[in-house]
Design an enzyme around this catalytic site. Structure first.
Site, PDB file in Angstrom:
ATOM      1  N   PHE A 241      26.849  27.934  38.610  1.00  0.00           N
ATOM      2  CA  PHE A 241      26.835  27.473  39.996  1.00  0.00           C
ATOM      3  C   PHE A 241      25.753  28.252  40.723  1.00  0.00           C
ATOM      4  CE2 PHE A 241      28.622  27.737  44.387  1.00  0.00           C
ATOM      5  CZ  PHE A 241      28.731  26.380  44.669  1.00  0.00           C
TER       6      PHE A 241
ATOM      7  N   ALA B 210      20.104  34.088  51.391  1.00  0.00           N
ATOM      8  CA  ALA B 210      21.235  33.216  51.720  1.00  0.00           C
ATOM      9  C   ALA B 210      22.404  33.544  50.805  1.00  0.00           C
ATOM     10  CB  ALA B 210      20.849  31.747  51.568  1.00  0.00           C
TER      11      ALA B 210
ATOM     12  N   THR C 297      26.060  33.777  38.109  1.00  0.00           N
ATOM     13  CA  THR C 297      26.954  34.088  36.993  1.00  0.00           C
ATOM     14  C   THR C 297      26.737  33.127  35.830  1.00  0.00           C
ATOM     15  OG1 THR C 297      28.617  34.926  38.519  1.00  0.00           O
ATOM     16  CG2 THR C 297      29.367  34.337  36.315  1.00  0.00           C
TER      17      THR C 297
ATOM     18  N   GLN D 258      59.194  61.355  43.580  1.00  0.00           N
ATOM     19  CA  GLN D 258      59.313  60.246  44.512  1.00  0.00           C
ATOM     20  C   GLN D 258      57.966  59.754  45.041  1.00  0.00           C
ATOM     21  OE1 GLN D 258      62.170  61.710  47.390  1.00  0.00           O
ATOM     22  NE2 GLN D 258      63.869  60.726  46.316  1.00  0.00           N
TER      23      GLN D 258
ATOM     24  N   HIS E 184      47.068  58.439  37.707  1.00  0.00           N
ATOM     25  CA  HIS E 184      46.537  59.037  36.473  1.00  0.00           C
ATOM     26  C   HIS E 184      45.906  60.413  36.725  1.00  0.00           C
ATOM     27  CE1 HIS E 184      47.081  55.070  34.670  1.00  0.00           C
ATOM     28  NE2 HIS E 184      46.741  55.567  33.501  1.00  0.00           N
TER      29      HIS E 184
ATOM     30  N   GLY F 299      43.283  63.292  37.228  1.00  0.00           N
ATOM     31  CA  GLY F 299      41.938  63.474  36.679  1.00  0.00           C
ATOM     32  C   GLY F 299      41.647  62.526  35.539  1.00  0.00           C
TER      33      GLY F 299
ATOM     34  N   GLU G 269      32.802  34.322  45.638  1.00  0.00           N
ATOM     35  CA  GLU G 269      33.619  33.201  46.139  1.00  0.00           C
ATOM     36  C   GLU G 269      33.903  33.361  47.638  1.00  0.00           C
ATOM     37  OE1 GLU G 269      34.590  30.700  44.044  1.00  0.00           O
ATOM     38  OE2 GLU G 269      34.104  31.629  42.120  1.00  0.00           O
TER      39      GLU G 269
ATOM     40  N   THR H 114      33.080  36.596  50.706  1.00  0.00           N
ATOM     41  CA  THR H 114      33.547  37.951  50.970  1.00  0.00           C
ATOM     42  C   THR H 114      34.835  37.937  51.799  1.00  0.00           C
ATOM     43  OG1 THR H 114      32.317  38.151  53.047  1.00  0.00           O
ATOM     44  CG2 THR H 114      31.154  38.785  51.017  1.00  0.00           C
TER      45      THR H 114
END
Length: 386
Positions: free
Chosen positions: A122, A129, A157, A278, A343, A345, A368, A370
């Site tokens: 596409f 633009a 893409t 918690q 996680h 580090g 698609e 912003t």
């Protein structure tokens, strides 16, 4: 257009197995090579993934929007580059032809798209633009029975893989009414590709500039055969695409949440699993609640999309699709950020996949349309209402 319930359940189960058994184990290969293995692409073709949204009469599977979103959710649970291989065939590359193409264009193009023989891209965005799509500058000058196209498209893409482009060019005056949509074979003289872009994330996806210099395209290749309808076609295509991307975002949020829960059960600090603290549970809870909200939005809007007449434009559905796209793509960014935080580090190290998913999902808030474009669409529709 939809698949019967039993057949769809079989398809969905097959996609779930494919993601778990073929795609997830190949994620490290994808990251290291910056490409999707050829054997996986062939498996995708054999499964019919290139034709998910294309009607059976053209060789596709013919999923409804609701069904497509369920499949997109499952495909979102692995590296996003895998879906990208066929994503333009399912969505923005083919839907303009399906929605507005002539019978001859549909018969000539869509069966090859559905089989994966022809990869579509596409081509709307240009150097000057992007969000302001109506300002595109690529010119298409009529000479007899051909248009001569000149200009550059950017960040396209699947352009390096494409056999043809659904391409927007200016055939008339300024503004949206002067734009037409063309089917442009990629092997026409005068088309060259820029170098493949190096991106923050989504390794394995392929984007680049597409440069057209005096490219001669038959007038019969205007989608629908009528000049000046290209902008409307593009907007209809993007409406559907936004729902698909929203579902992908939810799938990736689910994957990140699962990775984070597993790590929270395994990692021990202060003599116990960090998931027993918690504040860790609070981050997991926020992820789950936001994912539930986003997926509910997608499912609701997809059902509304399916309920409207085929090809009809419903401002309320357009607005809701923008709500889903805005919320879900922002949501997965927050989930990814929490995933890295849980996680610790380790979340900043490439060995743990939340690091790459954190980079991958950042793009979802840009293409698609912003987040800010979605806000404009939503706000504008609200102001139009009595």
């Amino acid at each position: 257009m939809s698949l019967d319930i039993e057949s769809f359940e079989l398809l969905l189960a097959a996609v779930q197995r494919f993601v778990k058994e073929r795609l997830v184990p190949a994620e490290n290969i994808l990251e290291e090579t910056d490409d999707v293995p050829a054997d996986i692409v062939e498996d995708m073709k054999a499964m019919g993934l290139f034709g998910l949204s294309i009607p059976e009469e053209y060789g596709g599977i013919g999923l409804s929007m609701s069904q497509e979103c369920q499949v997109a959710f499952e495909l979102g649970r692995t590296s996003l580059a895998f879906r990208s291989v066929f994503g333009t065939n399912v969505g923005i590359g083919s839907q303009g032809i399906l929605m507005d193409g002539t019978p001859e264009q549909k018969q000539g193009i869509l069966p090859r798209v559905a089989s994966g023989e022809l990869i579509m891209s596409f081509a709307l965005t240009e150097p000057d633009a992007g969000s302001d799509a109506a300002a595109l500058k690529m010119r298409a000058e009529l000479h007899g029975d051909v248009y001569v196209l000149n200009g550059t498209k950017r960040f396209i893409t699947n352009a390096p893989r494409a056999g043809a482009f659904t391409l927007m060019a200016r055939t008339g005056g300024p503004g949206a009414g002067g734009i037409s949509s063309f089917i442009v074979p990629s092997n026409l003289p005068g088309i060259t590709l820029g170098k493949t872009d190096r991106k923050m994330g989504q390794r394995g996806t392929k984007t680049c500039d597409v440069i057209l210099e005096n490219v001669r395209v038959p007038a019969a290749n205007i989608i629908g055969g009528v000049p000046g309808q290209g902008f409307k076609t593009a907007m209809k295509v993007l409406e559907r695409g936004r729902l698909h991307i929203s579902a992908v975002a939810c799938g990736m949020a689910q994957r990140i949440l699962e990775e984070s829960v597993a790590y929270a059960k395994e990692r021990r600090q202060f003599g116990k699993a960090i998931g027993e603290f918690q504040l860790i549970q609070a981050m997991l809870a926020d992820c789950q609640a936001e994912l539930y909200a986003g997926w509910s939005m997608v499912q609701d809007c997809a059902l509304r999309y399916d309920a409207k007449p085929a090809g009809a434009s419903d401002p309320d559905v357009i607005m809701r699709a923008s709500c889903a796209k805005m919320f879900c793509t922002e949501m997965v960014g927050r989930v990814a950020d929490r995933g890295v935080q849980i996680h610790g580090g380790a979340g900043y190290i490439n060995e743990y996949k939340v690091e790459r998913f954190y980079r991958d999902v950042r793009l979802l808030r840009l293409y698609e349309g912003t987040t800010q474009i979605q806000q404009i669409i939503i706000g504008r529709e609200l102001m139009r209402r009595d």
